[in-house]
Design a protein around this motif. Sequence first.
Motif, PDB file in Angstrom:
ATOM      1  N   PHE A  13      17.330  20.095  21.028  1.00  0.00           N
ATOM      2  CA  PHE A  13      16.315  19.568  20.104  1.00  0.00           C
ATOM      3  C   PHE A  13      15.132  19.001  20.879  1.00  0.00           C
ATOM      4  O   PHE A  13      13.982  19.296  20.558  1.00  0.00           O
ATOM      5  CB  PHE A  13      16.922  18.475  19.218  1.00  0.00           C
ATOM      6  N   ASN A  14      15.409  18.163  21.875  1.00  0.00           N
ATOM      7  CA  ASN A  14      14.325  17.535  22.635  1.00  0.00           C
ATOM      8  C   ASN A  14      13.456  18.567  23.351  1.00  0.00           C
ATOM      9  O   ASN A  14      12.226  18.425  23.394  1.00  0.00           O
ATOM     10  CB  ASN A  14      14.889  16.504  23.611  1.00  0.00           C
ATOM     11  N   HIS A  15      14.071  19.603  23.893  1.00  0.00           N
ATOM     12  CA  HIS A  15      13.309  20.674  24.543  1.00  0.00           C
ATOM     13  C   HIS A  15      12.404  21.375  23.520  1.00  0.00           C
ATOM     14  O   HIS A  15      11.231  21.647  23.809  1.00  0.00           O
ATOM     15  CB  HIS A  15      14.263  21.677  25.201  1.00  0.00           C
ATOM     16  N   ALA A  16      12.949  21.665  22.346  1.00  0.00           N
ATOM     17  CA  ALA A  16      12.146  22.332  21.302  1.00  0.00           C
ATOM     18  C   ALA A  16      10.962  21.461  20.891  1.00  0.00           C
ATOM     19  O   ALA A  16       9.841  21.960  20.733  1.00  0.00           O
ATOM     20  CB  ALA A  16      13.020  22.654  20.095  1.00  0.00           C
ATOM     21  N   TRP A  17      11.195  20.154  20.738  1.00  0.00           N
ATOM     22  CA  TRP A  17      10.105  19.252  20.355  1.00  0.00           C
ATOM     23  C   TRP A  17       9.072  19.127  21.457  1.00  0.00           C
ATOM     24  O   TRP A  17       7.890  18.950  21.187  1.00  0.00           O
ATOM     25  CB  TRP A  17      10.650  17.878  19.985  1.00  0.00           C
ATOM     26  N   ASP A  18       9.496  19.226  22.727  1.00  0.00           N
ATOM     27  CA  ASP A  18       8.547  19.203  23.842  1.00  0.00           C
ATOM     28  C   ASP A  18       7.733  20.492  23.897  1.00  0.00           C
ATOM     29  O   ASP A  18       6.563  20.479  24.260  1.00  0.00           O
ATOM     30  CB  ASP A  18       9.272  19.020  25.177  1.00  0.00           C
ATOM     31  N   LEU A  19       8.366  21.603  23.542  1.00  0.00           N
ATOM     32  CA  LEU A  19       7.736  22.914  23.611  1.00  0.00           C
ATOM     33  C   LEU A  19       6.732  23.124  22.475  1.00  0.00           C
ATOM     34  O   LEU A  19       5.627  23.608  22.694  1.00  0.00           O
ATOM     35  CB  LEU A  19       8.826  23.995  23.549  1.00  0.00           C
ATOM     36  N   ILE A  20       7.129  22.765  21.265  1.00  0.00           N
ATOM     37  CA  ILE A  20       6.276  22.954  20.081  1.00  0.00           C
ATOM     38  C   ILE A  20       5.846  21.568  19.601  1.00  0.00           C
ATOM     39  O   ILE A  20       6.623  20.831  18.996  1.00  0.00           O
ATOM     40  CB  ILE A  20       7.000  23.726  18.969  1.00  0.00           C
ATOM     41  N   ALA A  24      30.398  18.924  16.490  1.00  0.00           N
ATOM     42  CA  ALA A  24      29.566  20.012  15.963  1.00  0.00           C
ATOM     43  C   ALA A  24      29.379  21.124  16.991  1.00  0.00           C
ATOM     44  O   ALA A  24      29.357  20.889  18.199  1.00  0.00           O
ATOM     45  CB  ALA A  24      28.200  19.465  15.542  1.00  0.00           C
ATOM     46  N   VAL A  25      29.216  22.333  16.462  1.00  0.00           N
ATOM     47  CA  VAL A  25      28.886  23.513  17.260  1.00  0.00           C
ATOM     48  C   VAL A  25      27.618  24.112  16.664  1.00  0.00           C
ATOM     49  O   VAL A  25      27.563  24.386  15.467  1.00  0.00           O
ATOM     50  CB  VAL A  25      30.030  24.554  17.239  1.00  0.00           C
ATOM     51  N   TYR A  26      26.615  24.293  17.511  1.00  0.00           N
ATOM     52  CA  TYR A  26      25.349  24.894  17.090  1.00  0.00           C
ATOM     53  C   TYR A  26      25.193  26.246  17.764  1.00  0.00           C
ATOM     54  O   TYR A  26      25.348  26.350  18.984  1.00  0.00           O
ATOM     55  CB  TYR A  26      24.175  24.004  17.518  1.00  0.00           C
ATOM     56  N   TRP A  27      24.875  27.246  16.967  1.00  0.00           N
ATOM     57  CA  TRP A  27      24.556  28.570  17.496  1.00  0.00           C
ATOM     58  C   TRP A  27      23.067  28.805  17.272  1.00  0.00           C
ATOM     59  O   TRP A  27      22.617  29.035  16.157  1.00  0.00           O
ATOM     60  CB  TRP A  27      25.337  29.661  16.779  1.00  0.00           C
ATOM     61  N   PHE A  28      22.317  28.703  18.352  1.00  0.00           N
ATOM     62  CA  PHE A  28      20.907  29.040  18.304  1.00  0.00           C
ATOM     63  C   PHE A  28      20.757  30.494  18.735  1.00  0.00           C
ATOM     64  O   PHE A  28      21.701  31.106  19.242  1.00  0.00           O
ATOM     65  CB  PHE A  28      20.114  28.124  19.250  1.00  0.00           C
ATOM     66  N   THR A  29      19.594  31.067  18.563  1.00  0.00           N
ATOM     67  CA  THR A  29      19.369  32.457  18.941  1.00  0.00           C
ATOM     68  C   THR A  29      19.682  32.691  20.418  1.00  0.00           C
ATOM     69  O   THR A  29      20.256  33.707  20.781  1.00  0.00           O
ATOM     70  CB  THR A  29      17.910  32.864  18.636  1.00  0.00           C
ATOM     71  N   ASP A  30      19.334  31.714  21.265  1.00  0.00           N
ATOM     72  CA  ASP A  30      19.461  31.908  22.705  1.00  0.00           C
ATOM     73  C   ASP A  30      20.512  31.035  23.390  1.00  0.00           C
ATOM     74  O   ASP A  30      20.668  31.096  24.600  1.00  0.00           O
ATOM     75  CB  ASP A  30      18.106  31.660  23.377  1.00  0.00           C
ATOM     76  N   LYS A  31      21.249  30.229  22.627  1.00  0.00           N
ATOM     77  CA  LYS A  31      22.185  29.305  23.280  1.00  0.00           C
ATOM     78  C   LYS A  31      23.199  28.774  22.277  1.00  0.00           C
ATOM     79  O   LYS A  31      22.886  28.578  21.108  1.00  0.00           O
ATOM     80  CB  LYS A  31      21.414  28.130  23.889  1.00  0.00           C
ATOM     81  N   THR A  32      24.401  28.523  22.770  1.00  0.00           N
ATOM     82  CA  THR A  32      25.429  27.829  22.002  1.00  0.00           C
ATOM     83  C   THR A  32      25.573  26.427  22.563  1.00  0.00           C
ATOM     84  O   THR A  32      25.682  26.247  23.779  1.00  0.00           O
ATOM     85  CB  THR A  32      26.778  28.567  22.094  1.00  0.00           C
ATOM     86  N   CYS A  33      25.560  25.431  21.685  1.00  0.00           N
ATOM     87  CA  CYS A  33      25.714  24.033  22.092  1.00  0.00           C
ATOM     88  C   CYS A  33      26.982  23.482  21.451  1.00  0.00           C
ATOM     89  O   CYS A  33      27.157  23.590  20.231  1.00  0.00           O
ATOM     90  CB  CYS A  33      24.516  23.205  21.644  1.00  0.00           C
ATOM     91  N   THR A  34      27.842  22.880  22.279  1.00  0.00           N
ATOM     92  CA  THR A  34      29.141  22.416  21.782  1.00  0.00           C
ATOM     93  C   THR A  34      29.374  20.923  21.973  1.00  0.00           C
ATOM     94  O   THR A  34      30.460  20.433  21.669  1.00  0.00           O
ATOM     95  CB  THR A  34      30.286  23.194  22.458  1.00  0.00           C
ATOM     96  N   THR A  35      28.377  20.207  22.461  1.00  0.00           N
ATOM     97  CA  THR A  35      28.479  18.748  22.572  1.00  0.00           C
ATOM     98  C   THR A  35      27.215  18.121  21.999  1.00  0.00           C
ATOM     99  O   THR A  35      26.160  18.767  21.931  1.00  0.00           O
ATOM    100  CB  THR A  35      28.636  18.288  24.039  1.00  0.00           C
ATOM    101  N   ILE A  36      27.333  16.863  21.619  1.00  0.00           N
ATOM    102  CA  ILE A  36      26.163  16.132  21.119  1.00  0.00           C
ATOM    103  C   ILE A  36      25.068  16.114  22.179  1.00  0.00           C
ATOM    104  O   ILE A  36      23.879  16.251  21.865  1.00  0.00           O
ATOM    105  CB  ILE A  36      26.562  14.696  20.700  1.00  0.00           C
ATOM    106  N   GLU A  37      25.449  15.974  23.441  1.00  0.00           N
ATOM    107  CA  GLU A  37      24.466  15.941  24.527  1.00  0.00           C
ATOM    108  C   GLU A  37      23.709  17.268  24.622  1.00  0.00           C
ATOM    109  O   GLU A  37      22.481  17.271  24.800  1.00  0.00           O
ATOM    110  CB  GLU A  37      25.152  15.614  25.858  1.00  0.00           C
ATOM    111  N   GLU A  38      24.425  18.383  24.537  1.00  0.00           N
ATOM    112  CA  GLU A  38      23.765  19.696  24.585  1.00  0.00           C
ATOM    113  C   GLU A  38      22.858  19.899  23.381  1.00  0.00           C
ATOM    114  O   GLU A  38      21.741  20.414  23.513  1.00  0.00           O
ATOM    115  CB  GLU A  38      24.804  20.816  24.619  1.00  0.00           C
ATOM    116  N   ILE A  39      23.338  19.511  22.211  1.00  0.00           N
ATOM    117  CA  ILE A  39      22.532  19.655  20.991  1.00  0.00           C
ATOM    118  C   ILE A  39      21.270  18.810  21.108  1.00  0.00           C
ATOM    119  O   ILE A  39      20.162  19.273  20.815  1.00  0.00           O
ATOM    120  CB  ILE A  39      23.363  19.277  19.742  1.00  0.00           C
ATOM    121  N   GLY A  40      21.420  17.572  21.572  1.00  0.00           N
ATOM    122  CA  GLY A  40      20.263  16.689  21.745  1.00  0.00           C
ATOM    123  C   GLY A  40      19.262  17.248  22.739  1.00  0.00           C
ATOM    124  O   GLY A  40      18.049  17.206  22.503  1.00  0.00           O
ATOM    125  N   ALA A  41      19.762  17.780  23.847  1.00  0.00           N
ATOM    126  CA  ALA A  41      18.866  18.365  24.854  1.00  0.00           C
ATOM    127  C   ALA A  41      18.108  19.550  24.271  1.00  0.00           C
ATOM    128  O   ALA A  41      16.911  19.727  24.550  1.00  0.00           O
ATOM    129  CB  ALA A  41      19.663  18.788  26.086  1.00  0.00           C
TER     130      ALA A  41
END
Length: 121
Positions: free
Chosen positions: A51-58, A32-49
Amino acid sequence: MLKSFKKALERYIEATNSHDFNNVKEIVHPEAVYWFTDKTCTTIEEIGAYFNHAWDLIKDEVYSVTNVQWLTVDETAATCIYTYHYEGYYNGKFISGSGRATNIFTIVNNEWKLIHEHLSS
């Protein structure tokens, strides 16, 4: 199988609201490739990090979708656009917001997997 693409999106939203990336990962394609407003994630590890950062923040975030439109659907792929909404607590204050999303699902071993997500505020 063809009719279950809508369930894939529902499962994805439920998994996101579990705040456990192991649940989300079950629905995400390994390439999977995720395009967020501020970052592109191209591995499961990046995508997981991310998500986890967003859940920690909000804290106590609730994620939901409205105005889902399925643009293309066939035996191997389904593409939808929608408005996403989030709410939760940032630095102890309640916040909410929304944006636009595109999701592309594909079939892997007879299951719909999310291979691309593009979110923009």
